[in-house]
Design an enzyme around this catalytic site. Sequence first.
Site, PDB file in Angstrom:
ATOM      1  N   GLY A  65     -24.829  28.426  78.143  1.00 39.84           N
ATOM      2  CA  GLY A  65     -24.225  28.041  76.949  1.00 39.84           C
ATOM      3  C   GLY A  65     -25.361  27.830  75.817  1.00 39.84           C
ATOM      4  O   GLY A  65     -26.290  27.220  76.218  1.00 39.84           O
ATOM      5  N   GLY A 114     -22.756  29.090  80.883  1.00 46.52           N
ATOM      6  CA  GLY A 114     -21.656  29.599  80.558  1.00 46.52           C
ATOM      7  C   GLY A 114     -21.594  31.094  80.732  1.00 46.52           C
ATOM      8  O   GLY A 114     -20.553  31.630  80.797  1.00 46.52           O
ATOM      9  N   GLU A 137     -26.216  22.923  85.936  1.00 47.11           N
ATOM     10  CA  GLU A 137     -26.012  21.843  84.963  1.00 47.11           C
ATOM     11  C   GLU A 137     -26.387  20.341  85.230  1.00 47.11           C
ATOM     12  O   GLU A 137     -26.750  19.239  84.539  1.00 47.11           O
ATOM     13  CB  GLU A 137     -24.227  21.728  84.634  1.00 47.11           C
ATOM     14  CG  GLU A 137     -23.639  22.914  83.677  1.00 47.11           C
ATOM     15  CD  GLU A 137     -23.746  24.051  84.433  1.00 47.11           C
ATOM     16  OE1 GLU A 137     -23.867  24.383  85.887  1.00 47.11           O
ATOM     17  OE2 GLU A 137     -23.284  25.041  84.150  1.00 47.11           O
ATOM     18  N   ASP A 145     -19.635  23.515  84.845  1.00 51.09           N
ATOM     19  CA  ASP A 145     -18.336  23.648  84.225  1.00 51.09           C
ATOM     20  C   ASP A 145     -17.910  25.147  84.039  1.00 51.09           C
ATOM     21  O   ASP A 145     -18.315  25.841  84.925  1.00 51.09           O
ATOM     22  CB  ASP A 145     -18.345  22.809  83.069  1.00 51.09           C
ATOM     23  CG  ASP A 145     -19.264  23.528  81.954  1.00 51.09           C
ATOM     24  OD1 ASP A 145     -20.348  24.154  82.401  1.00 51.09           O
ATOM     25  OD2 ASP A 145     -19.177  23.117  80.685  1.00 51.09           O
ATOM     26  N   THR A 437      -3.349  42.771  46.820  1.00 53.10           N
ATOM     27  CA  THR A 437      -3.541  44.477  46.800  1.00 53.10           C
ATOM     28  C   THR A 437      -4.415  44.194  45.699  1.00 53.10           C
ATOM     29  O   THR A 437      -4.217  43.927  44.430  1.00 53.10           O
ATOM     30  CB  THR A 437      -2.248  44.870  46.268  1.00 53.10           C
ATOM     31  OG1 THR A 437      -1.536  44.736  47.350  1.00 53.10           O
ATOM     32  CG2 THR A 437      -2.606  46.589  46.014  1.00 53.10           C
ATOM     33  N   LYS A 587       0.223  48.033  38.382  1.00 53.12           N
ATOM     34  CA  LYS A 587      -0.864  47.378  38.831  1.00 53.12           C
ATOM     35  C   LYS A 587      -1.444  48.530  40.118  1.00 53.12           C
ATOM     36  O   LYS A 587      -2.672  49.110  39.958  1.00 53.12           O
ATOM     37  CB  LYS A 587      -1.073  45.988  39.264  1.00 53.12           C
ATOM     38  CG  LYS A 587      -2.375  45.827  39.866  1.00 53.12           C
ATOM     39  CD  LYS A 587      -2.524  44.297  40.450  1.00 53.12           C
ATOM     40  CE  LYS A 587      -2.060  44.484  42.047  1.00 53.12           C
ATOM     41  NZ  LYS A 587      -2.169  43.119  42.854  1.00 53.12           N
TER      42      LYS A 587
HETATM   43  P1  NAD Z   1       2.814  35.907  42.559  1.00 53.56           P
HETATM   44  O1  NAD Z   1       2.376  36.166  41.001  1.00 53.56           O
HETATM   45  O2  NAD Z   1       4.407  35.377  42.963  1.00 53.56           O
HETATM   46  O3  NAD Z   1       1.802  35.048  43.456  1.00 53.56           O
HETATM   47  C1  NAD Z   1       0.467  34.826  43.101  1.00 53.56           C
HETATM   48  C2  NAD Z   1       0.341  33.250  43.235  1.00 53.56           C
HETATM   49  O4  NAD Z   1      -1.379  33.080  42.991  1.00 53.56           O
HETATM   50  C3  NAD Z   1       0.694  32.598  42.093  1.00 53.56           C
HETATM   51  O5  NAD Z   1       1.643  31.530  42.606  1.00 53.56           O
HETATM   52  C4  NAD Z   1      -0.265  32.074  41.182  1.00 53.56           C
HETATM   53  O6  NAD Z   1      -0.020  30.887  40.628  1.00 53.56           O
HETATM   54  C5  NAD Z   1      -1.690  32.164  42.149  1.00 53.56           C
HETATM   55  N1  NAD Z   1      -2.687  32.168  41.320  1.00 53.56           N
HETATM   56  C6  NAD Z   1      -3.208  32.904  40.521  1.00 53.56           C
HETATM   57  N2  NAD Z   1      -4.593  32.506  40.200  1.00 53.56           N
HETATM   58  C7  NAD Z   1      -5.004  31.497  41.233  1.00 53.56           C
HETATM   59  C8  NAD Z   1      -6.048  30.979  41.337  1.00 53.56           C
HETATM   60  N3  NAD Z   1      -7.115  31.223  40.569  1.00 53.56           N
HETATM   61  N4  NAD Z   1      -6.214  30.081  42.329  1.00 53.56           N
HETATM   62  C9  NAD Z   1      -5.092  29.736  43.070  1.00 53.56           C
HETATM   63  N5  NAD Z   1      -3.784  30.571  42.926  1.00 53.56           N
HETATM   64  C10 NAD Z   1      -3.950  31.287  41.798  1.00 53.56           C
HETATM   65  O7  NAD Z   1       2.542  37.331  43.213  1.00 53.56           O
HETATM   66  P2  NAD Z   1       3.049  38.046  44.507  1.00 53.56           P
HETATM   67  O8  NAD Z   1       4.294  38.697  44.755  1.00 53.56           O
HETATM   68  O9  NAD Z   1       2.941  37.012  45.599  1.00 53.56           O
HETATM   69  O10 NAD Z   1       1.804  39.104  45.077  1.00 53.56           O
HETATM   70  C11 NAD Z   1       0.874  38.576  45.524  1.00 53.56           C
HETATM   71  C12 NAD Z   1      -0.223  39.949  45.840  1.00 53.56           C
HETATM   72  O11 NAD Z   1       0.601  40.485  46.834  1.00 53.56           O
HETATM   73  C13 NAD Z   1      -0.343  40.817  44.677  1.00 53.56           C
HETATM   74  O12 NAD Z   1      -1.787  41.273  44.783  1.00 53.56           O
HETATM   75  C14 NAD Z   1       0.564  41.881  44.937  1.00 53.56           C
HETATM   76  O13 NAD Z   1       0.163  42.994  44.728  1.00 53.56           O
HETATM   77  C15 NAD Z   1       0.861  41.821  46.338  1.00 53.56           C
HETATM   78  N6  NAD Z   1       1.982  42.489  46.979  1.00 53.56           N
HETATM   79  C16 NAD Z   1       3.260  42.058  46.306  1.00 53.56           C
HETATM   80  C17 NAD Z   1       4.219  42.381  46.862  1.00 53.56           C
HETATM   81  C18 NAD Z   1       5.781  41.827  46.432  1.00 53.56           C
HETATM   82  O14 NAD Z   1       6.818  42.414  46.963  1.00 53.56           O
HETATM   83  N7  NAD Z   1       5.861  41.023  45.633  1.00 53.56           N
HETATM   84  C19 NAD Z   1       4.265  43.264  47.958  1.00 53.56           C
HETATM   85  C20 NAD Z   1       3.028  43.639  48.535  1.00 53.56           C
HETATM   86  C21 NAD Z   1       1.997  43.154  48.156  1.00 53.56           C
END
Ligand code: NAD
Length: 640
Positions: A65, A114, A137, A145, A437, A587
Amino acid sequence: MTDDIDIRVTGRAGRITFTRPQALNALSYDMCLAIEAVMRQWADDDEVALVVIDAMGDKAFCAGGDVAELYRTGITGDYSYARTFWRDEYRLNACIADYPKPVVSMMQGFTMGGGVGIGCHGSHRVVCETSQMAMPEAGIGLIPDVGGTYLLSRAPGRVGEYLGLTAARMGPGDAIFAGFADHYVPRDRWADLIELLEASGDTAPIAELAETAPDAALAAHLDEIDRLFAGDSLEAVRASLEAADGDFAATALNAVRRNSPLSMACTLEMLARLRSEQATIRQALELEYRFTWRSQPESDFLEGVRAQLIDKDRNPQWRNADGPLPDTAVRHMLAPLGEDTLTFEGEERLMKIGFIGLGNMGGPMAANLAKAGHEVTGFDMAPVEIAGVTMADSAAEAATGADVVITMLPNGQILRSVAAEIIPAMSKGATFVDCSTVDVDSARAVAEEAEAAGLLAVDAPVSGGTGGATAGTLTFMAGGSDQAFAVAKPLFDIMGQKAVHCGTAGAGQAAKICNNMILGVTMIATCEAFALADKLGLDRQKMFDVVSTSSGYSWTMNAYCPAPGVGPQSPADNDYKPGFASELMLKDLRLSQQAAESADADTPMGALAQQLYAQFVESEDGKGMDFSAMLPRFEKRHRG
Ligand code: NAD
């Protein structure tokens, strides 16, 4: 992140290679975590028929280890690092011992401490002419161990006591005789053997290439060992060594005089208990942990490491060096630990997780991790409360000290700024998992930054929507190294039902973008077909009944039908409240077109879908509506 180990799958074999020959492949905490994570993953992976563990270099499989960090933290009075290291290392030892598939270890040169814990609990333990094994050891004030007491308690006669007290080295024949190894295969046949194991996934080639091991010196001395080490206390063993004639006894006596009295006395007591109880390896590990948990403040361990490895004066000042050990000393070191007892229940490591971005998706994902027992600290710009999650005042605070940090944020720009804040706050070796995403470039840039800071990184966007996030049935598409994926996989298993390792950094986002381009295009096609059906006078339910079972079926029709009152419950039945908002679909379509542009890919349908969602969100009433609200949009429109 550790470069000291190479983890991969080759043919039918899960392959683990120590790649730190310059340090005799010494085992670090990061290496333990990486091995445990990947072995748990391979246990359920049908592609992996067996695991082969080997090491680069000629000098050592693994010489022990990496105790330097244990020493460094221990002398400052911080015992928590060492206790965590040992706890997780012992759990790994138990995992190897009880592994559901064959584990083959190829142990050339030194295998000590280890290294024995990794190499000597598997099902097929291979040695060669250079193999040298030991449990040294007692020389650094510890006890044998990593399950060493278990192996020693099963060695013939009093060989366990002899090896544990003197730290004597075993050659290949001795290692097989003492139960630390199974097969002797000459080193020049190892490359062939590994190739056969990888290709066949079968352990039969080991016996085929094995040869008779050299004679065991231990066997020749067995009677003497049994006589000299029969005493039930350290004083009794010492006395019989002092009274004996001959080189063997003299060498053993020298070793016993060199080693820590407390360590040796505890070793004798442990072997006596384990032998008489016919114990399991888990009982042995639990007993060992009692000693190691107390070892920094209360044993010779720190002094032993100082003398042998740090100052190298080879002059340790052992406790009780001049007189007999008080009876209470051994009893105290081996007393049960109460709530700190080493346990193996569940055996999945409970992690400290930082979770940043607790919106529609992140909130329920974090809640599921907390429900599974992980310690989750969260942060969001908006004031939120999530069951089981402790809220921090900043992203950096949530990331500090975490094993894994997960982000679930709106876009790549926000991800980059949050990453810049948390990467410096994260502990070296921790893992950064981004589930948002985002564009492939941001994913790769963040992974690069994380890796440069000594972290593991995974981009792991999800599919499955808020319903999947709440139910824990998301699909994760991940990009990153095998090692990073292995660390994150148990968490994906809690938050989702499937995790696909798509490739290196950015591959998860690439898969997500392609998937969502199909989703956007298909949703538009489904909505315009319903609008056409309406105008042709076709009943929506009949349309669904036909299409959902014909060649036009799709996820958007069958699982997320955009027509209210038709098919399973979907946002259409809730006035098109998201679900998955149109602006998020826009997006993702923009990300797909941005990626298509930079990869020079022709994606006309994706481009048109982007245009339609942009129009819907920016100049119609689509903003804030679910992406399936394209159907009421088409309903209102006319050709041309
Ligand atoms: P949302 O807007 O509900 O959540 C995002 C959160 O991030 C919010 O609560 C916001 O306050 C917070 N935030 C923003 N900037 C911040 C920072 N600097 N520090 C800390 N927190 C911060 O969005 P969501 O629906 O939860 O989606 C989140 C991700 O997931 C996105 O990238 C989206 O494309 C992806 N996604 C969403 C879905 C869906 O069905 N909603 C499905 C798959 C993927």
